[in-house]
Enzyme design. Structure first.
Site, mmCIF file in Angstrom:
data_model
loop_
_atom_site.group_PDB
_atom_site.id
_atom_site.type_symbol
_atom_site.label_atom_id
_atom_site.label_comp_id
_atom_site.label_asym_id
_atom_site.label_seq_id
_atom_site.Cartn_x
_atom_site.Cartn_y
_atom_site.Cartn_z
ATOM 1 C CE LYS A 28 30.743 49.730 47.761
ATOM 2 N NZ LYS A 28 29.791 49.413 48.053
ATOM 3 N N GLY A 101 22.951 49.130 50.406
ATOM 4 C CA GLY A 101 22.420 47.742 50.406
ATOM 5 C C GLY A 101 23.335 46.884 51.131
ATOM 6 C CD GLN A 176 24.402 43.118 49.180
ATOM 7 O OE1 GLN A 176 23.164 43.617 48.534
ATOM 8 N NE2 GLN A 176 24.969 44.512 48.012
ATOM 9 C CG ASP A 326 29.732 45.369 43.224
ATOM 10 O OD1 ASP A 326 28.490 44.851 42.179
ATOM 11 O OD2 ASP A 326 30.118 45.313 44.278
ATOM 12 C CE LYS A 353 24.273 43.492 42.703
ATOM 13 N NZ LYS A 353 24.965 42.892 43.669
ATOM 14 N NE ARG A 357 25.450 49.313 39.440
ATOM 15 C CZ ARG A 357 26.680 48.437 40.488
ATOM 16 N NH1 ARG A 357 26.613 47.360 40.775
ATOM 17 N NH2 ARG A 357 26.409 49.816 41.875
ATOM 18 N NE ARG A 402 30.517 49.064 42.549
ATOM 19 C CZ ARG A 402 31.242 49.528 43.138
ATOM 20 N NH1 ARG A 402 31.925 49.934 43.426
ATOM 21 N NH2 ARG A 402 31.118 48.973 44.653
HETATM 22 C C1 S3P Z 1 28.713 43.078 48.227
HETATM 23 C C2 S3P Z 1 28.031 41.935 47.204
HETATM 24 C C3 S3P Z 1 26.775 42.064 46.548
HETATM 25 C C4 S3P Z 1 27.533 43.451 45.830
HETATM 26 C C5 S3P Z 1 27.599 44.483 46.605
HETATM 27 C C6 S3P Z 1 28.478 44.084 47.785
HETATM 28 C C7 S3P Z 1 28.978 43.067 49.296
HETATM 29 O O1 S3P Z 1 25.988 42.234 46.325
HETATM 30 O O2 S3P Z 1 26.946 43.833 44.573
HETATM 31 O O3 S3P Z 1 28.941 45.642 45.796
HETATM 32 O O4 S3P Z 1 29.357 43.297 50.273
HETATM 33 O O5 S3P Z 1 28.623 41.161 50.532
HETATM 34 P P1 S3P Z 1 24.921 41.020 45.965
HETATM 35 O O6 S3P Z 1 25.240 40.011 47.445
HETATM 36 O O7 S3P Z 1 23.221 41.392 46.566
HETATM 37 O O8 S3P Z 1 25.502 40.061 44.860
#
Ligand code: S3P
Length: 449
Positions: A28, A101, A176, A326, A353, A357, A402
């Site tokens: 993803k 997100g 992120q 995750d 999240k 969670r 999840r």
């Molecule tokens: C992700 C970063 C994670 C993860 C999300 C995907 C990404 O989030 O939980 O499912 O693709 O950069 P955070 O950066 O908020 O930890």
């Protein structure tokens, strides 16, 4: 889907052993980035193995709204004709990122240094999540955000007209946020620097280099220092998306807990920023063989052969949290069947999240007859070992894919079935979850207790 439609209850029952090959869909995180970087490139990006989950489809739609041409040629096979760094057009309508997100935060970063405005929204889960962690650093570039209380969606971002580069020390370990800052840095002149005390998933850094950006990473006493040279010309690439280790986690954990099982999950990423769950499971006594190590789509991968195992509770160190962030929900489910207690530390990011969670797992496990303890940053699961988990509950998933999948895995071994109130969010990340699990022999179906 993703909290917009009618809830779809689903139920898992104890049944046959699991056997066969579990080909999980594309990653993803890498799928979102392939679309966004393709849109920010000059020329054509061809993507194979793209995850066609709702989160990623929402990002594909958003890239079209910003002016890129995005087309599906066949299953997982997509092309993006990009507009180049700084070439985003102003979207004519609100950008709906659904449940994602990652989608909304990365796209906000990608547009924040262009002279355009965009309004973002999402489903009921996404509208609760904090966006200040992204809009604060984007403001340093000169972008302005106006959202709801607490910086929540819907939110309008006014892109910086004269962006300046930024040096940003991440206050939370978040890929992120790191990625949003790096993507914003693309259209700022000079060097943008991000410092992370703890290494988070590094797909943005790897892929930016692959698309032609000048980017360096240095390990220093302050942490990982990532330096990006602004205003590169990114060029369209071929991207083969590897399978998602976060999706692989569900069949892997199911095979570990269902007696007599043996499955193979091919092509699972061994990227050290993503593989904390597998390290943890092996420490718990899991029989996992890492076969045929190789490289696929720029990621180290292996085929995982997984056999049912007697597991014991362990302490999962806080330093490992980012590499398995995750995977804690399914780990908590597995830990409830282990002999002894599993202590998960440094997990407070789980509270922001798709759902809280820690709370969702704690309440669901309690309803299934498991004793848990929680603090703000810690989750403790008292494994029931040979006594087994009673089950017999309908668990609330809070629009969180999840949480839904974790309890459906648990229900494969509980004394009584486990149902989830809404499995529809599974389509955001793992649309073939039900078929794949049934293909291995699992008894999961729509329905309730
Ligand atoms: C992700 C970063 C994670 C993860 C999300 C995907 C990404 O989030 O939980 O499912 O693709 O950069 P955070 O950066 O908020 O930890």
């Amino acid at each position: 889907m993703s909290g917009h439609g009618d809830p779809v209850p689903m139920i898992a029952r104890k049944g046959a052993t699991l056997r066969g090959v579990a080909e999980v869909p594309g990653d993803k995180s890498i799928s979102h980035r392939a679309l966004i970087l393709g849109a920010l490139s000059v020329g054509r990006t061809e993507i194979t193995g793209l995850l066609e989950g709702q989160d990623v489809l929402d990002t594909a739609k958003a890239m079209q709204a910003f002016g890129a041409t995005v087309e599906r040629l066949g299953p997982g096979h997509w092309i993006v004709d990009g507009v180049g760094v700084g070439g985003f057009a102003e979207p004519a309508d609100v950008i709906d990122c659904g449940n994602s997100g990652t989608g909304v935060r990365l796209i906000m970063g990608a547009m924040a240094t262009s002279p355009i405005n965009a309004t973002f929204t999402g489903d009921a889960s996404l509208r609760k999540r904090p966006m200040g962690r992204v809009t604060d650093p984007l403001a340093l570039f000169g972008a302005q955000a106006v959202g709801r209380e607490g910086g929540r969606l819907p939110l309008t971002l006014v892109g910086a007209r004269n962006p300046v580069p930024v040096r940003y020390v991440l206050p939370v370990p978040s890929a992120q946020v790191k990625s949003a800052v790096l993507l914003a840095g693309l259209n700022a002149p000079g060097q943008t620097v991000v410092v992370e005390a703890e290494a988070t998933r590094d797909h943005t850094e790897r892929m930016l280099k692959g698309f032609g950006a000048e980017l360096s990473v240095e390990d220093t006493p302050e942490g990982r220092v990532i330096t990006l040279q602004g205003r590169p010309e990114l060029t369209g690439q071929s991207v083969a998306v590897p399978r998602d280790p976060s999706s692989a986690a569900f069949p892997v954990c199911a095979a570990l807990i269902v007696p007599g099982s043996e499955i193979v999950v091919p092509g699972v990423s061994q990227n050290p920023t993503r593989n904390g769950l597998f390290t943890t499971l092996v420490e718990m006594g899991a029989d996992i063989a890492f076969e045929n190590p190789r490289e696929e789509g720029g990621e180290p991968v292996a085929d995982l052969r997984v056999r049912h195992s007697a597991l014991k509770g362990i302490e999962v160190p806080a330093e490992r949290a980012a590499s398995m962030i995750d995977e804690y929900p399914v780990l908590a489910a597995v830990a409830s069947l282990a002999e002894g207690t599993t202590v998960m530390r440094g997990v407070k990011e789980l509270r922001v999240k798709e759902s809280d969670r820690i709370d969702a797992m704690a309440r669901g496990l309690e309803a299934c007859g498991v004793t848990v303890e929680e603090e703000r940053d810690v989750l403790v699961v008292h494994g029931r070992g040979a006594a087994g988990v009673p089950g017999g509950a309908i668990v609330a998933t809070h629009i969180d894919h999840r949480i839904a999948m974790s309890f459906l895995v648990l229900g494969l071994v509980t004394d009584r079935p486990v149902a989830v109130d809404d499995a529809s969010p599974i389509a955001t990340s793992f649309p073939v979850f039900g078929d794949l699990m049934r293909g291995l022999g699992a008894d999961v179906a729509e329905g309730s207790l």
